[in-house]
Design an enzyme around this catalytic site. Structure first.
Site, PDB file in Angstrom:
ATOM      1  N   SER A  17       0.806  -1.223   0.000  1.00 17.35           N
ATOM      2  CA  SER A  17       0.000   0.000   0.000  1.00 17.35           C
ATOM      3  C   SER A  17       0.843   1.279   0.000  1.00 17.35           C
ATOM      4  CB  SER A  17      -0.966  -0.003   1.188  1.00 17.35           C
ATOM      5  OG  SER A  17      -1.982  -0.953   0.999  1.00 17.35           O
ATOM      6  N   LYS A  66     -10.500  -5.368  10.385  1.00 20.14           N
ATOM      7  CA  LYS A  66     -11.587  -4.726   9.646  1.00 20.14           C
ATOM      8  C   LYS A  66     -12.904  -4.694  10.420  1.00 20.14           C
ATOM      9  CE  LYS A  66      -9.568  -5.428   5.123  1.00 20.14           C
ATOM     10  NZ  LYS A  66      -9.808  -5.703   3.698  1.00 20.14           N
ATOM     11  N   ASP A 102     -13.829  -1.990  -0.053  1.00 22.10           N
ATOM     12  CA  ASP A 102     -13.462  -3.302  -0.593  1.00 22.10           C
ATOM     13  C   ASP A 102     -14.495  -3.802  -1.600  1.00 22.10           C
ATOM     14  OD1 ASP A 102     -11.000  -3.883   0.577  1.00 22.10           O
ATOM     15  OD2 ASP A 102     -11.908  -4.725   2.392  1.00 22.10           O
ATOM     16  N   GLY A 129     -14.386 -13.523   7.092  1.00 23.92           N
ATOM     17  CA  GLY A 129     -13.899 -12.345   7.796  1.00 23.92           C
ATOM     18  C   GLY A 129     -14.230 -11.064   7.052  1.00 23.92           C
ATOM     19  N   GLY A 130     -13.470  -9.996   7.364  1.00 26.05           N
ATOM     20  CA  GLY A 130     -13.796  -8.686   6.835  1.00 26.05           C
ATOM     21  C   GLY A 130     -13.818  -8.592   5.324  1.00 26.05           C
ATOM     22  N   ARG A 152     -13.706 -22.349   7.434  1.00 26.29           N
ATOM     23  CA  ARG A 152     -13.305 -23.365   8.409  1.00 26.29           C
ATOM     24  C   ARG A 152     -14.350 -23.467   9.514  1.00 26.29           C
ATOM     25  NH1 ARG A 152      -8.745 -21.457   9.369  1.00 26.29           N
ATOM     26  NH2 ARG A 152      -7.467 -22.810   8.078  1.00 26.29           N
TER      27      ARG A 152
END
Length: 281
Positions: A17, A66, A102, A129-130, A152
């Site tokens: 980034s 996040k 995102d 997740g995020g 998972r």
């Protein structure tokens, strides 16, 4: 006064980034330094609090924060509220506002870089997740025909599937066992890795959430992981004869939106993309 802007996560050894953001800032003549701020969990609240300082214009948020940053913010935009994850924090005169870029960054990457339109496709998202949350909501809103969330923890997959549910759109949730994946992966057009599997410096850098022997040769695989340049997930898709892409394009497109939020200046997208491609070679 030189402004501060950066990225927080843990670990951060893999991040590119600063490379493409600094290239963009320099190109438009905005006096700011984009830095990587590795943040262990014990430091998260303190570091986020420092974003209120007048010299800080904002920060990008990556794994594993996040969702963890959300209670530390003053306000959430509609996208981050809906998705339940934040990947950019904007400092508005000491008020911290969370955004999720995102989702649009992912869709723009698919369409503009690879000519892939998810509408009408059958898709599998690995992870809950995020980043996987943003991708799942983005796929719903672009009208995929079928969405399966594989994780998972099946409970987490079920929670995300319930959150994404809308009207007659009913995502499915499964685990990551080969038997469960074999019932859906061979019949899927789009496979997206939203886990940290395969990430350089991550907990499972040699792993992929799926093996190539159950992937259709017509599938397109997109890995939100961008380091290494070719991930185990991408290798699995390509061994099956499908096309695969790294997450570099999503990284840039979500970053372009965050850049514009924090600077108020149109981002030089081409310059930023060229910088990251060059750095990743």
């Amino acid at each position: 006064m030189t402004k501060r802007i950066g990225i927080i996560g843990y670990p951060l050894s893999h991040t590119l980034s600063p490379v493409f953001h600094q290239a963009g800032l320099d190109h438009v003549g905005f006096d700011a330094k984009f830095e990587a701020w590795p943040t262990p969990p014990s430091e998260l609240e303190r570091i986020v609090g420092s974003f209120r300082d007048s010299d800080c214009i904002g920060a990008c948020i990556t794994l594993p924060y996040k969702q963890a940053v959300m209670p530390l913010l003053d306000e959430l935009d509609e996208s981050s509220k809906t998705i339940g994850a934040v990947n950019w924090i904007q400092n508005c005169e000491g008020k911290l506002i969370g955004h999720n870029t995102d989702a649009p960054g992912f869709i723009r990457a698919l369409r503009e870089e690879f000519g892939v339109d998810p509408e009408g496709m059958s898709a599998v998202v690995f992870g809950a997740g995020g980043v996987a949350r943003a991708i799942a909501f983005a796929l719903r809103d672009t009208k995929v025909k079928r969405l399966v969330i594989a994780n998972r923890s099946v409970h987490k997959a079920q929670t995300l599937a319930a959150d994404v549910r809308q009207g007659r759109f009913r995502p499915e949730a499964i685990g990551l066992s080969k038997d469960e994946l074999a019932d859906v992966v061979p019949y899927s057009d789009l496979l997206v890795n939203g886990t940290s599997m395969g990430m350089t410096g991550g907990p499972a850098p040699s792993n992929s959430p799926v093996s190539g022997d159950i992937v259709a040769n017509t599938a397109f695989g997109y890995d939100a992981v961008y380091a290494p340049t070719v991930t185990p997930f991408m290798n699995a898709i390509e061994r099956a004869g499908g096309r695969a892409a790294t997450g570099l394009s999503m990284l840039v497109y979500q970053g372009v939106i965050g850049f514009e939020l924090c600077t108020g200046i149109p981002a030089p997208t081409k310059v930023m993309m060229e910088a990251i491609v060059s750095a990743s070679r």
